[in-house]
Design a protein around this motif. Structure first.
Motif, PDB file in Angstrom:
ATOM      1  N   PHE A  63       0.831  -1.202   0.000  1.00 13.15           N
ATOM      2  CA  PHE A  63       0.000   0.000   0.000  1.00 13.15           C
ATOM      3  C   PHE A  63       0.866   1.253   0.000  1.00 13.15           C
ATOM      4  O   PHE A  63       0.612   2.205  -0.737  1.00 13.15           O
ATOM      5  N   ARG A  64       1.901   1.256   0.851  1.00 15.67           N
ATOM      6  CA  ARG A  64       2.802   2.407   0.948  1.00 15.67           C
ATOM      7  C   ARG A  64       3.484   2.669  -0.387  1.00 15.67           C
ATOM      8  O   ARG A  64       3.529   3.808  -0.866  1.00 15.67           O
ATOM      9  N   ASP A  65       3.994   1.610  -1.025  1.00 19.74           N
ATOM     10  CA  ASP A  65       4.683   1.765  -2.304  1.00 19.74           C
ATOM     11  C   ASP A  65       3.751   2.286  -3.394  1.00 19.74           C
ATOM     12  O   ASP A  65       4.207   2.908  -4.361  1.00 19.74           O
ATOM     13  N   LEU A  66       2.456   2.042  -3.243  1.00 23.40           N
ATOM     14  CA  LEU A  66       1.481   2.499  -4.235  1.00 23.40           C
ATOM     15  C   LEU A  66       0.891   3.870  -3.890  1.00 23.40           C
ATOM     16  O   LEU A  66      -0.014   4.341  -4.568  1.00 23.40           O
ATOM     17  N   GLY A  67       1.429   4.505  -2.837  1.00 23.84           N
ATOM     18  CA  GLY A  67       1.040   5.879  -2.541  1.00 23.84           C
ATOM     19  C   GLY A  67       0.201   6.102  -1.304  1.00 23.84           C
ATOM     20  O   GLY A  67      -0.164   7.237  -0.998  1.00 23.84           O
ATOM     21  N   CYS A  68      -0.116   5.051  -0.552  1.00 26.54           N
ATOM     22  CA  CYS A  68      -0.922   5.201   0.663  1.00 26.54           C
ATOM     23  C   CYS A  68      -0.116   5.978   1.707  1.00 26.54           C
ATOM     24  O   CYS A  68       1.062   5.695   1.934  1.00 26.54           O
ATOM     25  N   LEU A  69      -0.764   6.952   2.343  1.00 23.77           N
ATOM     26  CA  LEU A  69      -0.099   7.775   3.343  1.00 23.77           C
ATOM     27  C   LEU A  69      -0.154   7.160   4.733  1.00 23.77           C
ATOM     28  O   LEU A  69       0.779   7.320   5.527  1.00 23.77           O
ATOM     29  N   SER A  70      -1.262   6.499   5.049  1.00 23.02           N
ATOM     30  CA  SER A  70      -1.390   5.870   6.368  1.00 23.02           C
ATOM     31  C   SER A  70      -2.442   4.771   6.306  1.00 23.02           C
ATOM     32  O   SER A  70      -3.328   4.786   5.450  1.00 23.02           O
ATOM     33  N   LEU A  71      -2.296   3.837   7.235  1.00 26.31           N
ATOM     34  CA  LEU A  71      -3.206   2.701   7.349  1.00 26.31           C
ATOM     35  C   LEU A  71      -3.564   2.544   8.820  1.00 26.31           C
ATOM     36  O   LEU A  71      -2.683   2.560   9.681  1.00 26.31           O
ATOM     37  N   ARG A  72      -4.855   2.402   9.106  1.00 22.82           N
ATOM     38  CA  ARG A  72      -5.308   2.140  10.467  1.00 22.82           C
ATOM     39  C   ARG A  72      -6.170   0.890  10.451  1.00 22.82           C
ATOM     40  O   ARG A  72      -7.092   0.771   9.657  1.00 22.82           O
ATOM     41  N   GLU A  73      -5.862  -0.049  11.323  1.00 20.41           N
ATOM     42  CA  GLU A  73      -6.650  -1.274  11.492  1.00 20.41           C
ATOM     43  C   GLU A  73      -7.093  -1.273  12.947  1.00 20.41           C
ATOM     44  O   GLU A  73      -6.253  -1.328  13.850  1.00 20.41           O
ATOM     45  N   CYS A  74      -8.387  -1.195  13.190  1.00 18.67           N
ATOM     46  CA  CYS A  74      -8.902  -1.023  14.550  1.00 18.67           C
ATOM     47  C   CYS A  74      -9.829  -2.174  14.924  1.00 18.67           C
ATOM     48  O   CYS A  74     -10.839  -2.415  14.265  1.00 18.67           O
ATOM     49  N   TRP A  75      -9.457  -2.877  15.990  1.00 14.22           N
ATOM     50  CA  TRP A  75     -10.211  -4.028  16.494  1.00 14.22           C
ATOM     51  C   TRP A  75     -11.288  -3.517  17.448  1.00 14.22           C
ATOM     52  O   TRP A  75     -10.994  -2.768  18.379  1.00 14.22           O
ATOM     53  N   GLY A  76     -12.516  -3.929  17.249  1.00  6.62           N
ATOM     54  CA  GLY A  76     -13.628  -3.449  18.057  1.00  6.62           C
ATOM     55  C   GLY A  76     -13.453  -3.717  19.541  1.00  6.62           C
ATOM     56  O   GLY A  76     -13.213  -4.855  19.946  1.00  6.62           O
ATOM     57  N   ALA A  77     -13.586  -2.671  20.354  1.00 10.41           N
ATOM     58  CA  ALA A  77     -13.478  -2.792  21.805  1.00 10.41           C
ATOM     59  C   ALA A  77     -14.798  -2.431  22.485  1.00 10.41           C
ATOM     60  O   ALA A  77     -15.110  -2.957  23.554  1.00 10.41           O
TER      61      ALA A  77
ATOM     62  N   ALA B 164      -3.824   2.859  -7.283  1.00 15.48           N
ATOM     63  CA  ALA B 164      -3.279   1.846  -6.378  1.00 15.48           C
ATOM     64  C   ALA B 164      -4.149   0.597  -6.358  1.00 15.48           C
ATOM     65  O   ALA B 164      -3.632  -0.523  -6.454  1.00 15.48           O
ATOM     66  N   PHE B 165      -5.467   0.760  -6.242  1.00 19.98           N
ATOM     67  CA  PHE B 165      -6.341  -0.409  -6.186  1.00 19.98           C
ATOM     68  C   PHE B 165      -6.302  -1.184  -7.505  1.00 19.98           C
ATOM     69  O   PHE B 165      -6.345  -2.416  -7.505  1.00 19.98           O
TER      70      PHE B 165
END
Length: 118
Positions: free
Chosen positions: A30-44, A82-83
């Motif tokens: 993702f980063r190499d294709l131009g993504c600036l940030s990634l967030r993966e959030c597990w439900g709490a 990117a996609f």
């Protein structure tokens, strides 16, 4: 203007670590294709609803958790490129099978309306 790709899905609690590792392994692509940030959030704190809710939206089953994630891009054109590129990137095939039921995943692209940070 930044563009956000958002995702909502259910993941088996026993696959939490596998999901995390899968996301970590996908980040360089993702980063190499131009993504600036990634967030993966597990439900709490993701309560069941009476009319609508995150659990209802993903048809969460017993022993699963809701995952909410998003990717930030410089703009929609970068995300779209990117996609499209991910489909033929051999690194994506190397990741193997996704550790969740893709049929219950929702996703969409969003233009940033307000962005404030402390």
């Amino acid at each position: 203007m930044t563009y956000v790709s958002g995702f909502l899905l259910a993941v088996s609690d026993e696959n939490r670590e596998r999901y995390r590792a899968h996301a970590e392994a996908a980040w360089p692509v993702f980063r190499d294709l131009g993504c600036l940030s990634l967030r993966e959030c597990w439900g709490a704190d993701v309560p069941d609803g009476k009319v609508t809710s995150f659990p209802m939206a993903v048809k969460k089953a017993e022993g699963e958790s809701v995952v909410f994630s998003w990717m930030e891009w410089p703009d929609r054109a970068t995300a779209d490129r990117a996609f499209a590129a991910m489909m033929s990137d051999p690194r994506m095939a190397e990741l193997g099978e996704m550790p969740f039921d893709g049929m219950r995943m929702m996703w969409g692209g969003f233009e940033t309306l307000v962005d404030r940070r402390a």
